[in-house]
Design a protein around this motif. Sequence first.
Motif, PDB file in Angstrom:
ATOM      1  N   HIS A  26     -15.645 -58.462 -30.739  1.00  0.00           N
ATOM      2  CA  HIS A  26     -16.576 -57.665 -31.536  1.00  0.00           C
ATOM      3  C   HIS A  26     -17.717 -58.502 -32.122  1.00  0.00           C
ATOM      4  O   HIS A  26     -18.641 -57.960 -32.718  1.00  0.00           O
ATOM      5  CB  HIS A  26     -15.827 -56.947 -32.654  1.00  0.00           C
ATOM      6  N   PHE A  27     -17.645 -59.809 -31.964  1.00  0.00           N
ATOM      7  CA  PHE A  27     -18.668 -60.705 -32.482  1.00  0.00           C
ATOM      8  C   PHE A  27     -19.631 -61.103 -31.368  1.00  0.00           C
ATOM      9  O   PHE A  27     -19.235 -61.239 -30.224  1.00  0.00           O
ATOM     10  CB  PHE A  27     -18.031 -61.984 -33.055  1.00  0.00           C
ATOM     11  N   ALA A 108     -21.517 -53.554 -39.039  1.00  0.00           N
ATOM     12  CA  ALA A 108     -20.754 -52.836 -40.068  1.00  0.00           C
ATOM     13  C   ALA A 108     -19.758 -51.886 -39.407  1.00  0.00           C
ATOM     14  O   ALA A 108     -18.604 -51.781 -39.838  1.00  0.00           O
ATOM     15  CB  ALA A 108     -21.705 -52.075 -40.986  1.00  0.00           C
ATOM     16  N   ARG A 109     -20.197 -51.222 -38.358  1.00  0.00           N
ATOM     17  CA  ARG A 109     -19.303 -50.294 -37.654  1.00  0.00           C
ATOM     18  C   ARG A 109     -18.090 -51.026 -37.089  1.00  0.00           C
ATOM     19  O   ARG A 109     -16.953 -50.574 -37.240  1.00  0.00           O
ATOM     20  CB  ARG A 109     -20.075 -49.582 -36.547  1.00  0.00           C
ATOM     21  N   ASP A 110     -18.328 -52.180 -36.437  1.00  0.00           N
ATOM     22  CA  ASP A 110     -17.206 -52.941 -35.878  1.00  0.00           C
ATOM     23  C   ASP A 110     -16.313 -53.531 -36.961  1.00  0.00           C
ATOM     24  O   ASP A 110     -15.100 -53.621 -36.793  1.00  0.00           O
ATOM     25  CB  ASP A 110     -17.706 -54.038 -34.935  1.00  0.00           C
ATOM     26  N   LYS A 113     -14.128 -50.720 -38.047  1.00  0.00           N
ATOM     27  CA  LYS A 113     -13.183 -50.451 -36.961  1.00  0.00           C
ATOM     28  C   LYS A 113     -12.053 -51.483 -36.956  1.00  0.00           C
ATOM     29  O   LYS A 113     -10.882 -51.118 -36.895  1.00  0.00           O
ATOM     30  CB  LYS A 113     -13.937 -50.477 -35.625  1.00  0.00           C
ATOM     31  N   LEU A 114     -12.415 -52.769 -37.027  1.00  0.00           N
ATOM     32  CA  LEU A 114     -11.394 -53.820 -37.029  1.00  0.00           C
ATOM     33  C   LEU A 114     -10.478 -53.710 -38.252  1.00  0.00           C
ATOM     34  O   LEU A 114      -9.267 -53.907 -38.144  1.00  0.00           O
ATOM     35  CB  LEU A 114     -12.044 -55.203 -36.979  1.00  0.00           C
ATOM     36  N   CYS A 115     -11.051 -53.410 -39.402  1.00  0.00           N
ATOM     37  CA  CYS A 115     -10.238 -53.253 -40.610  1.00  0.00           C
ATOM     38  C   CYS A 115      -9.260 -52.082 -40.481  1.00  0.00           C
ATOM     39  O   CYS A 115      -8.122 -52.162 -40.939  1.00  0.00           O
ATOM     40  CB  CYS A 115     -11.116 -53.077 -41.842  1.00  0.00           C
ATOM     41  N   PHE A 121      -6.771 -58.203 -40.253  1.00  0.00           N
ATOM     42  CA  PHE A 121      -8.210 -58.417 -40.428  1.00  0.00           C
ATOM     43  C   PHE A 121      -8.688 -57.757 -41.716  1.00  0.00           C
ATOM     44  O   PHE A 121      -9.520 -58.312 -42.437  1.00  0.00           O
ATOM     45  CB  PHE A 121      -8.998 -57.884 -39.229  1.00  0.00           C
ATOM     46  N   GLU A 122      -8.149 -56.603 -42.032  1.00  0.00           N
ATOM     47  CA  GLU A 122      -8.487 -55.937 -43.297  1.00  0.00           C
ATOM     48  C   GLU A 122      -8.068 -56.821 -44.467  1.00  0.00           C
ATOM     49  O   GLU A 122      -8.804 -56.974 -45.448  1.00  0.00           O
ATOM     50  CB  GLU A 122      -7.810 -54.572 -43.371  1.00  0.00           C
TER      51      GLU A 122
END
Length: 187
Positions: A26-27, A108-110, A113-115, A121-122
């Motif tokens: 995602h990065f 921000a969207r990713d 999503k990851l969180c 990750f959250e």
Amino acid sequence: MHTLLRKHLEELIELTDAEFEYIASHFQLKRFKKHAILIQPGELVTHEYFVLKGLLKTSATDDDGKEHILQFSMENWWVSDYQAFMTGGRATSTTQCLEDVELLYLSARDRHKLCAEIHKFEHFSRLKVTSGFLHLQRRVMALLSNDAQSRYRQLLEQYPSLFQRVPKSLIAAYIGVSRETLSRLHV
């Protein structure tokens, strides 16, 4: 370069290879030259950045044209205009490269999503936000209650390498004094 991100994440959380690969996917990598502007006032802020290499400053300019440095961001730091990033609003600060930089950025969207998908990750994100808030609170309290010499010493103790990388005029702006006052401090 993703090795640095993994090492950074694993300072706070343990990840399997599959979890890390999913997060890393995602990065995106981005390089900027010295003096480039990453974020400008009025822009929508849709990304946060992890610094792989280089140094940036985040600042705001008051109505009198005086620059107030909010933060320096170096390797292993995160940077964005977080008020705008978290609310979907527009930037109120400027983030500029003080050196050539390499960054990994996340939308921000990713991030959301990851969180939502990866509790670890959250958890990492929550710990980083809390740490950032605590640093900011200490900085504000130092500006309100410490004299210039104490603020200078504190910065020198916390980030000694910064003094080799940043002109004295920016150090002065960061601790809230003029360049002339900074030159009179006895440290």
